[in-house]
Write a protein that holds these residues in place. Structure first.
Motif, PDB file in Angstrom:
ATOM      1  N   ASN A  82      -9.627   3.162   3.651  1.00  0.00           N
ATOM      2  CA  ASN A  82      -8.991   1.886   3.971  1.00  0.00           C
ATOM      3  C   ASN A  82      -8.386   1.952   5.379  1.00  0.00           C
ATOM      4  O   ASN A  82      -8.151   3.030   5.903  1.00  0.00           O
ATOM      5  CB  ASN A  82      -7.882   1.611   2.948  1.00  0.00           C
ATOM      6  CG  ASN A  82      -7.326   0.202   3.037  1.00  0.00           C
ATOM      7  OD1 ASN A  82      -7.905  -0.659   3.689  1.00  0.00           O
ATOM      8  ND2 ASN A  82      -6.200  -0.014   2.377  1.00  0.00           N
ATOM      9  N   MET A  83      -8.150   0.796   5.980  1.00  0.00           N
ATOM     10  CA  MET A  83      -7.536   0.799   7.305  1.00  0.00           C
ATOM     11  C   MET A  83      -6.054   1.127   7.225  1.00  0.00           C
ATOM     12  O   MET A  83      -5.354   0.711   6.311  1.00  0.00           O
ATOM     13  CB  MET A  83      -7.708  -0.561   7.963  1.00  0.00           C
ATOM     14  CG  MET A  83      -9.068  -0.673   8.616  1.00  0.00           C
ATOM     15  SD  MET A  83      -9.337  -2.286   9.285  1.00  0.00           S
ATOM     16  CE  MET A  83     -11.016  -2.066   9.870  1.00  0.00           C
ATOM     17  N   THR A  84      -5.583   1.854   8.205  1.00  0.00           N
ATOM     18  CA  THR A  84      -4.179   2.245   8.242  1.00  0.00           C
ATOM     19  C   THR A  84      -3.795   2.558   9.676  1.00  0.00           C
ATOM     20  O   THR A  84      -4.660   2.828  10.506  1.00  0.00           O
ATOM     21  CB  THR A  84      -3.939   3.492   7.349  1.00  0.00           C
ATOM     22  OG1 THR A  84      -2.606   3.946   7.543  1.00  0.00           O
ATOM     23  CG2 THR A  84      -4.885   4.637   7.716  1.00  0.00           C
ATOM     24  N   ASP A  85      -2.500   2.494   9.962  1.00  0.00           N
ATOM     25  CA  ASP A  85      -2.078   2.928  11.292  1.00  0.00           C
ATOM     26  C   ASP A  85      -1.441   4.319  11.210  1.00  0.00           C
ATOM     27  O   ASP A  85      -0.879   4.807  12.182  1.00  0.00           O
ATOM     28  CB  ASP A  85      -1.150   1.917  11.969  1.00  0.00           C
ATOM     29  CG  ASP A  85       0.051   1.564  11.121  1.00  0.00           C
ATOM     30  OD1 ASP A  85       0.066   1.925   9.926  1.00  0.00           O
ATOM     31  OD2 ASP A  85       0.975   0.926  11.638  1.00  0.00           O
ATOM     32  N   GLY A  86      -1.531   4.947  10.024  1.00  0.00           N
ATOM     33  CA  GLY A  86      -1.041   6.325   9.885  1.00  0.00           C
ATOM     34  C   GLY A  86      -2.202   7.240   9.542  1.00  0.00           C
ATOM     35  O   GLY A  86      -3.345   6.956   9.853  1.00  0.00           O
ATOM     36  N   GLU A  87      -1.909   8.355   8.845  1.00  0.00           N
ATOM     37  CA  GLU A  87      -2.963   9.282   8.450  1.00  0.00           C
ATOM     38  C   GLU A  87      -3.524   8.856   7.086  1.00  0.00           C
ATOM     39  O   GLU A  87      -4.727   8.845   6.875  1.00  0.00           O
ATOM     40  CB  GLU A  87      -2.370  10.706   8.396  1.00  0.00           C
ATOM     41  CG  GLU A  87      -3.250  11.790   7.802  1.00  0.00           C
ATOM     42  CD  GLU A  87      -4.494  12.089   8.627  1.00  0.00           C
ATOM     43  OE1 GLU A  87      -4.495  11.786   9.835  1.00  0.00           O
ATOM     44  OE2 GLU A  87      -5.477  12.604   8.054  1.00  0.00           O
ATOM     45  N   ILE A  88      -2.595   8.503   6.182  1.00  0.00           N
ATOM     46  CA  ILE A  88      -2.967   8.072   4.832  1.00  0.00           C
ATOM     47  C   ILE A  88      -2.428   6.664   4.636  1.00  0.00           C
ATOM     48  O   ILE A  88      -1.306   6.354   5.048  1.00  0.00           O
ATOM     49  CB  ILE A  88      -2.386   9.059   3.787  1.00  0.00           C
ATOM     50  CG1 ILE A  88      -3.142  10.397   3.892  1.00  0.00           C
ATOM     51  CG2 ILE A  88      -2.480   8.503   2.376  1.00  0.00           C
ATOM     52  CD1 ILE A  88      -2.553  11.507   3.080  1.00  0.00           C
ATOM     53  N   CYS A  89      -3.242   5.783   4.024  1.00  0.00           N
ATOM     54  CA  CYS A  89      -2.850   4.371   3.936  1.00  0.00           C
ATOM     55  C   CYS A  89      -1.687   4.152   2.970  1.00  0.00           C
ATOM     56  O   CYS A  89      -1.341   5.031   2.172  1.00  0.00           O
ATOM     57  CB  CYS A  89      -4.047   3.508   3.536  1.00  0.00           C
ATOM     58  SG  CYS A  89      -4.411   3.529   1.780  1.00  0.00           S
ATOM     59  N   SER A  90      -1.113   2.955   3.033  1.00  0.00           N
ATOM     60  CA  SER A  90       0.082   2.658   2.244  1.00  0.00           C
ATOM     61  C   SER A  90      -0.191   2.670   0.742  1.00  0.00           C
ATOM     62  O   SER A  90       0.698   2.971  -0.046  1.00  0.00           O
ATOM     63  CB  SER A  90       0.663   1.315   2.666  1.00  0.00           C
ATOM     64  OG  SER A  90      -0.342   0.328   2.611  1.00  0.00           O
ATOM     65  N   VAL A  91      -1.420   2.340   0.333  1.00  0.00           N
ATOM     66  CA  VAL A  91      -1.736   2.349  -1.102  1.00  0.00           C
ATOM     67  C   VAL A  91      -1.820   3.799  -1.595  1.00  0.00           C
ATOM     68  O   VAL A  91      -1.201   4.164  -2.596  1.00  0.00           O
ATOM     69  CB  VAL A  91      -3.065   1.603  -1.401  1.00  0.00           C
ATOM     70  CG1 VAL A  91      -3.418   1.700  -2.880  1.00  0.00           C
ATOM     71  CG2 VAL A  91      -2.979   0.150  -0.972  1.00  0.00           C
ATOM     72  N   CYS A  92      -2.571   4.643  -0.884  1.00  0.00           N
ATOM     73  CA  CYS A  92      -2.728   6.040  -1.297  1.00  0.00           C
ATOM     74  C   CYS A  92      -1.397   6.789  -1.295  1.00  0.00           C
ATOM     75  O   CYS A  92      -1.193   7.697  -2.103  1.00  0.00           O
ATOM     76  CB  CYS A  92      -3.717   6.766  -0.385  1.00  0.00           C
ATOM     77  SG  CYS A  92      -5.409   6.230  -0.644  1.00  0.00           S
ATOM     78  N   SER A  93      -0.491   6.431  -0.391  1.00  0.00           N
ATOM     79  CA  SER A  93       0.763   7.168  -0.307  1.00  0.00           C
ATOM     80  C   SER A  93       1.850   6.570  -1.210  1.00  0.00           C
ATOM     81  O   SER A  93       2.948   7.092  -1.299  1.00  0.00           O
ATOM     82  CB  SER A  93       1.245   7.239   1.144  1.00  0.00           C
ATOM     83  OG  SER A  93       1.313   5.956   1.690  1.00  0.00           O
ATOM     84  N   ASP A  94       1.524   5.492  -1.931  1.00  0.00           N
ATOM     85  CA  ASP A  94       2.491   4.846  -2.816  1.00  0.00           C
ATOM     86  C   ASP A  94       2.500   5.586  -4.163  1.00  0.00           C
ATOM     87  O   ASP A  94       1.536   5.537  -4.920  1.00  0.00           O
ATOM     88  CB  ASP A  94       2.087   3.378  -3.013  1.00  0.00           C
ATOM     89  CG  ASP A  94       3.087   2.601  -3.841  1.00  0.00           C
ATOM     90  OD1 ASP A  94       3.965   3.226  -4.460  1.00  0.00           O
ATOM     91  OD2 ASP A  94       2.984   1.365  -3.871  1.00  0.00           O
ATOM     92  N   THR A  95       3.622   6.256  -4.473  1.00  0.00           N
ATOM     93  CA  THR A  95       3.680   7.087  -5.693  1.00  0.00           C
ATOM     94  C   THR A  95       3.783   6.246  -6.970  1.00  0.00           C
ATOM     95  O   THR A  95       3.601   6.764  -8.070  1.00  0.00           O
ATOM     96  CB  THR A  95       4.893   8.046  -5.641  1.00  0.00           C
ATOM     97  OG1 THR A  95       6.056   7.277  -5.312  1.00  0.00           O
ATOM     98  CG2 THR A  95       4.694   9.110  -4.572  1.00  0.00           C
ATOM     99  N   ASP A  96       4.049   4.939  -6.836  1.00  0.00           N
ATOM    100  CA  ASP A  96       4.159   4.072  -8.011  1.00  0.00           C
ATOM    101  C   ASP A  96       2.814   3.600  -8.530  1.00  0.00           C
ATOM    102  O   ASP A  96       2.744   2.934  -9.558  1.00  0.00           O
ATOM    103  CB  ASP A  96       5.009   2.830  -7.678  1.00  0.00           C
ATOM    104  CG  ASP A  96       6.480   3.190  -7.548  1.00  0.00           C
ATOM    105  OD1 ASP A  96       6.866   4.244  -8.075  1.00  0.00           O
ATOM    106  OD2 ASP A  96       7.215   2.424  -6.895  1.00  0.00           O
ATOM    107  N   ARG A  97       1.735   3.888  -7.815  1.00  0.00           N
ATOM    108  CA  ARG A  97       0.449   3.351  -8.216  1.00  0.00           C
ATOM    109  C   ARG A  97      -0.256   4.255  -9.226  1.00  0.00           C
ATOM    110  O   ARG A  97      -0.061   5.465  -9.231  1.00  0.00           O
ATOM    111  CB  ARG A  97      -0.450   3.121  -6.993  1.00  0.00           C
ATOM    112  CG  ARG A  97       0.308   2.256  -5.995  1.00  0.00           C
ATOM    113  CD  ARG A  97      -0.467   1.336  -5.169  1.00  0.00           C
ATOM    114  NE  ARG A  97      -1.479   0.514  -5.755  1.00  0.00           N
ATOM    115  CZ  ARG A  97      -1.691  -0.761  -5.366  1.00  0.00           C
ATOM    116  NH1 ARG A  97      -0.931  -1.332  -4.464  1.00  0.00           N
ATOM    117  NH2 ARG A  97      -2.669  -1.439  -5.883  1.00  0.00           N
ATOM    118  N   ASP A  98      -1.063   3.633 -10.066  1.00  0.00           N
ATOM    119  CA  ASP A  98      -1.791   4.339 -11.121  1.00  0.00           C
ATOM    120  C   ASP A  98      -2.956   5.114 -10.506  1.00  0.00           C
ATOM    121  O   ASP A  98      -3.933   4.519 -10.057  1.00  0.00           O
ATOM    122  CB  ASP A  98      -2.308   3.291 -12.124  1.00  0.00           C
ATOM    123  CG  ASP A  98      -3.062   3.946 -13.273  1.00  0.00           C
ATOM    124  OD1 ASP A  98      -3.222   5.191 -13.257  1.00  0.00           O
ATOM    125  OD2 ASP A  98      -3.496   3.191 -14.168  1.00  0.00           O
TER     126      ASP A  98
END
Lengths: 201, 201
Positions: free
Chosen positions: A65-81
């Motif tokens: 996915n597109m991101t302005d960091g190394e890992i995107c906001s979805v992948c780094s969100d610990t609340d996601r399943d």
């Protein structure tokens, strides 16, 4: 435009706008003229926004996915399943699905679809990356949400065949989405129906 | 967009596109994403085109038309009939009239129309410049080609009243142009009829 009125910087700018999706010749000139009406700072901000976006936006090393960091906001969100991955063609589809606010799993962005006509083979997509992700054992289900086009269907079948020996439940978005359409333009309700009615393949 | 997907450089770029005429929210995102798909050089060229246009395009010191020099290409063209001046609202109208390839006189770009509602008074326009131009004695006719809107008509009447004591023939584009419309979008034939059917006021 009449050659006598040719103003090179305006022509060059209009040409740039014309390359954007959905912009015709007259719109491109309108846009170019509207830029001339901006203040110096606003024109600078516009110009910088293009360079900044191009320079700082890259692909997430986990999901593509597109991101302005190394890992995107979805992948780094610990609340996601982390047991569900939704496979999409590109980042715009992630935005469309996130708009529904129903899906709480992760994504995998293929970066396109298999298309022999356009010379796109499975190796041009992030399918290898997806197989590595699911081989970890944490993933229980993969929802394939490629567009309901011939290429999208082909890609969905291809991925489901690779995943079935691994014992991972594979589902496809229900045909609530209009056939031949574009996921990005589907409305929230339709997308939600499609998510709820997904079926195993 | 969902806050979790907020990618600042993309948002900033989409916001810039949204300011352009005729661009809505979804189109702005599509445009922003299309910029991400450009090569580094193409993105740089786009960015530079904005700055270049803004920096190098200015108003002609004679007629107020846009130019990248000191005097615009129409004013500096020695083949044009210097006894007729066509008064228009902005540079886009010059482009529209030049497209007809019938008119061979000069132009005068007002830079807007008199509009008390929007706080535009005659002193905000280039009307003084026009009066200085016609006072030289070379000009025999002034064609007023402001848009057929309330403000355009008001401006036309205002200018014709200033010019009549000077003994200069003043004409108005015929009502071949659709009332309430925009000069820029008129087709060539309609614009040509309007030029031919102009009447003295």
């Amino acid at each position: 435009m009449s050659p006598s009125l040719y103003i090179e910087p305006i022509e060059r700018l209009a040409e740039q706008f014309r390359r954007l999706p959905g912009v015709g010749k007259k719109s491109a000139y309108r846009m170019a003229f509207s830029v001339l009406e901006l203040s110096e700072e606003d024109a600078k901000a516009f110009s910088d926004a293009i360079l900044d976006a191009k320079r700082s936006v890259r692909l997430c090393s986990v999901c593509g996915n597109m991101t302005d960091g190394e890992i995107c906001s979805v992948c780094s969100d610990t609340d996601r399943d982390r047991s569900v991955i939704c496979v999409v063609e590109d980042s715009r589809d992630v935005i469309a699905l996130e708009r529904v606010r129903e899906y709480n799993g992760l994504y995998h962005v293929l970066g396109g679809v298999i298309s022999p006509m356009q010379g796109v083979s499975p190796s041009d997509l992030t399918i290898d990356m997806l197989l590595r992700r699911v081989s970890g054992g944490e993933v229980k289900e993969v929802i394939i949400a490629t567009n309901p086009t011939v290429e999208g269907e082909t890609t969905a079948m291809y991925i489901s065949k690779l995943l079935s020996p691994l014992g991972i439940k594979t589902s496809r978005l229900a045909y609530g989405i209009p056939v031949g359409g574009d996921l990005e333009y589907a409305d929230e309700v339709t997308l939600n129906r499609a998510l709820e009615g997904r079926r195993e393949i």
